[in-house]
Design a protein around this motif. Structure first.
Motif, PDB file in Angstrom:
ATOM      1  N   SER A  23       0.868  -1.178   0.000  1.00  0.00           N
ATOM      2  CA  SER A  23       0.000   0.000   0.000  1.00  0.00           C
ATOM      3  C   SER A  23       0.904   1.227   0.000  1.00  0.00           C
ATOM      4  O   SER A  23       2.124   1.101  -0.040  1.00  0.00           O
ATOM      5  CB  SER A  23      -0.931  -0.009   1.219  1.00  0.00           C
ATOM      6  N   ALA A  24       0.306   2.411   0.094  1.00  0.00           N
ATOM      7  CA  ALA A  24       1.109   3.633   0.074  1.00  0.00           C
ATOM      8  C   ALA A  24       2.035   3.724   1.288  1.00  0.00           C
ATOM      9  O   ALA A  24       3.112   4.318   1.208  1.00  0.00           O
ATOM     10  CB  ALA A  24       0.193   4.852   0.024  1.00  0.00           C
ATOM     11  N   SER A  25       1.630   3.129   2.402  1.00  0.00           N
ATOM     12  CA  SER A  25       2.451   3.221   3.613  1.00  0.00           C
ATOM     13  C   SER A  25       3.011   1.873   4.058  1.00  0.00           C
ATOM     14  O   SER A  25       3.406   1.708   5.207  1.00  0.00           O
ATOM     15  CB  SER A  25       1.617   3.823   4.751  1.00  0.00           C
ATOM     16  N   CYS A  26       3.048   0.905   3.156  1.00  0.00           N
ATOM     17  CA  CYS A  26       3.567  -0.425   3.483  1.00  0.00           C
ATOM     18  C   CYS A  26       4.405  -0.947   2.324  1.00  0.00           C
ATOM     19  O   CYS A  26       3.907  -1.126   1.211  1.00  0.00           O
ATOM     20  CB  CYS A  26       2.410  -1.378   3.776  1.00  0.00           C
ATOM     21  N   ARG A  27       5.675  -1.203   2.609  1.00  0.00           N
ATOM     22  CA  ARG A  27       6.593  -1.668   1.575  1.00  0.00           C
ATOM     23  C   ARG A  27       7.463  -2.781   2.122  1.00  0.00           C
ATOM     24  O   ARG A  27       7.902  -2.742   3.266  1.00  0.00           O
ATOM     25  CB  ARG A  27       7.453  -0.504   1.126  1.00  0.00           C
ATOM     26  N   GLU A  28       7.716  -3.787   1.284  1.00  0.00           N
ATOM     27  CA  GLU A  28       8.571  -4.911   1.657  1.00  0.00           C
ATOM     28  C   GLU A  28       9.797  -4.933   0.754  1.00  0.00           C
ATOM     29  O   GLU A  28       9.682  -4.860  -0.468  1.00  0.00           O
ATOM     30  CB  GLU A  28       7.797  -6.223   1.517  1.00  0.00           C
ATOM     31  N   CYS A 174      12.601   3.194   2.178  1.00  0.00           N
ATOM     32  CA  CYS A 174      12.301   3.374   3.605  1.00  0.00           C
ATOM     33  C   CYS A 174      11.999   4.835   3.918  1.00  0.00           C
ATOM     34  O   CYS A 174      11.071   5.140   4.677  1.00  0.00           O
ATOM     35  CB  CYS A 174      13.470   2.898   4.459  1.00  0.00           C
ATOM     36  N   GLN A 175      12.773   5.743   3.345  1.00  0.00           N
ATOM     37  CA  GLN A 175      12.586   7.159   3.630  1.00  0.00           C
ATOM     38  C   GLN A 175      11.242   7.684   3.125  1.00  0.00           C
ATOM     39  O   GLN A 175      10.649   8.563   3.751  1.00  0.00           O
ATOM     40  CB  GLN A 175      13.740   7.991   3.043  1.00  0.00           C
ATOM     41  N   GLU A 176      10.757   7.157   2.007  1.00  0.00           N
ATOM     42  CA  GLU A 176       9.442   7.572   1.507  1.00  0.00           C
ATOM     43  C   GLU A 176       8.361   7.305   2.549  1.00  0.00           C
ATOM     44  O   GLU A 176       7.497   8.147   2.800  1.00  0.00           O
ATOM     45  CB  GLU A 176       9.111   6.833   0.215  1.00  0.00           C
ATOM     46  N   ILE A 177       8.412   6.147   3.170  1.00  0.00           N
ATOM     47  CA  ILE A 177       7.400   5.798   4.175  1.00  0.00           C
ATOM     48  C   ILE A 177       7.620   6.583   5.464  1.00  0.00           C
ATOM     49  O   ILE A 177       6.668   7.056   6.083  1.00  0.00           O
ATOM     50  CB  ILE A 177       7.392   4.276   4.423  1.00  0.00           C
ATOM     51  N   LEU A 178       8.872   6.753   5.874  1.00  0.00           N
ATOM     52  CA  LEU A 178       9.150   7.523   7.087  1.00  0.00           C
ATOM     53  C   LEU A 178       8.748   8.986   6.914  1.00  0.00           C
ATOM     54  O   LEU A 178       8.267   9.619   7.861  1.00  0.00           O
ATOM     55  CB  LEU A 178      10.624   7.408   7.471  1.00  0.00           C
ATOM     56  N   GLU A 179       8.917   9.532   5.737  1.00  0.00           N
ATOM     57  CA  GLU A 179       8.499  10.916   5.476  1.00  0.00           C
ATOM     58  C   GLU A 179       6.987  11.045   5.549  1.00  0.00           C
ATOM     59  O   GLU A 179       6.468  12.037   6.058  1.00  0.00           O
ATOM     60  CB  GLU A 179       9.011  11.388   4.112  1.00  0.00           C
ATOM     61  N   GLN A 180       6.254  10.039   5.045  1.00  0.00           N
ATOM     62  CA  GLN A 180       4.787  10.050   5.143  1.00  0.00           C
ATOM     63  C   GLN A 180       4.370  10.073   6.606  1.00  0.00           C
ATOM     64  O   GLN A 180       3.434  10.759   6.984  1.00  0.00           O
ATOM     65  CB  GLN A 180       4.188   8.817   4.476  1.00  0.00           C
ATOM     66  N   ARG A 181       5.058   9.313   7.428  1.00  0.00           N
ATOM     67  CA  ARG A 181       4.733   9.243   8.861  1.00  0.00           C
ATOM     68  C   ARG A 181       5.007  10.578   9.531  1.00  0.00           C
ATOM     69  O   ARG A 181       4.249  11.014  10.393  1.00  0.00           O
ATOM     70  CB  ARG A 181       5.562   8.137   9.517  1.00  0.00           C
ATOM     71  N   LYS A 182       6.088  11.253   9.133  1.00  0.00           N
ATOM     72  CA  LYS A 182       6.435  12.530   9.768  1.00  0.00           C
ATOM     73  C   LYS A 182       5.460  13.645   9.359  1.00  0.00           C
ATOM     74  O   LYS A 182       5.164  14.523  10.148  1.00  0.00           O
ATOM     75  CB  LYS A 182       7.865  12.936   9.389  1.00  0.00           C
ATOM     76  N   THR A 183       4.969  13.597   8.109  1.00  0.00           N
ATOM     77  CA  THR A 183       4.073  14.652   7.638  1.00  0.00           C
ATOM     78  C   THR A 183       2.607  14.363   7.964  1.00  0.00           C
ATOM     79  O   THR A 183       1.801  15.272   7.963  1.00  0.00           O
ATOM     80  CB  THR A 183       4.208  14.837   6.112  1.00  0.00           C
ATOM     81  N   ALA A 184       2.248  13.120   8.270  1.00  0.00           N
ATOM     82  CA  ALA A 184       0.858  12.764   8.541  1.00  0.00           C
ATOM     83  C   ALA A 184       0.275  13.496   9.759  1.00  0.00           C
ATOM     84  O   ALA A 184      -0.822  14.033   9.679  1.00  0.00           O
ATOM     85  CB  ALA A 184       0.712  11.260   8.716  1.00  0.00           C
ATOM     86  N   PRO A 185       0.952  13.585  10.917  1.00  0.00           N
ATOM     87  CA  PRO A 185       0.360  14.287  12.052  1.00  0.00           C
ATOM     88  C   PRO A 185       0.158  15.789  11.796  1.00  0.00           C
ATOM     89  O   PRO A 185      -0.750  16.388  12.310  1.00  0.00           O
ATOM     90  CB  PRO A 185       1.345  14.077  13.191  1.00  0.00           C
TER      91      PRO A 185
END
Length: 188
Positions: A23-28, A174-185
């Motif tokens: 998904s947009a926030s899940c990567r393997e 990894c950074q793409e997902i971590l950036e989404q987490r930082k900007t989400a709140p």
């Protein structure tokens, strides 16, 4: 969707990086190393058994042959179950955390989960080993007492040892997902 690329490890062995976006926030991210070669396994087993047969011919003691067979079989089982890692994977789920899995040649799997609240960052680090600079991907864990500090460094892909070009691809994912987490709140 899954995408696979070929790279080389730090030792020059071929490895394959498979990226799968669930998904947009899940990567393997999975790195598969070279499979156990039957040729090298047969050569090592034959060498041990020929040496044992030579000792048997000199000593005429059948225990030498029995011990050689027993030692090679036990050694092979230990190698396949505890040493030879076929695949290492990293599952990054933005809302939950990071799961690190190692799959051994025997089929055994070892899994570690790190909650996203503990993750400070994912970085490419460097180390000097035997007169060489080796790069590796690692997770920096946040120090609970000092939010700006790092309490632990968790190295990733220690068995496959991908080269820098492969590590950069994994780092970006990894950074793409971590950036989404930082900007989400901030956006809610």
């Amino acid at each position: 969707m899954a995408e696979e690329q070929r790279f080389l490890s730090a030792s020059g062995a071929p490895i394959a990086l498979r990226r799968r976006q669930h998904s947009a926030s899940c990567r393997e991210l999975a790195v598969r190393g070279p499979r156990l070669q039957l040729r090298s396994l047969s050569a090592a087993t034959s060498a041990v058994w020929l040496a044992a047969y030579g000792l048997f011919a000199l000593s005429e003691n059948s225990m030498v042959l029995s011990a050689a067979i027993f030692i090679t079989l036990i050694g092979l089982i230990i190698y396949l179950h505890f040493v030879k890692i076929d695949q290492e994977s990293l599952l990054v789920i933005g809302s939950l955390g990071i799961q690190v899995t190692s799959s051994y040649a025997s089929g055994k799997e070892s899994t570690t989960f790190i909650e996203m609240g503990q993750v400070k960052d994912v970085v490419i680090n460097e180390a000097i080993h035997m007169q060489k600079v080796i790069y590796y991907l690692c997770i920096l864990l946040q120090d609970p007492e000092d939010p700006q500090g790092v309490s632990e460094v968790v190295p990733l892909f220690q068995s496959s040892k991908p080269r820098l070009d492969c590590l950069i691809e994994m780092y970006k994912s990894c950074q793409e997902i971590l950036e989404q987490r930082k900007t989400a709140p901030q956006s809610s």
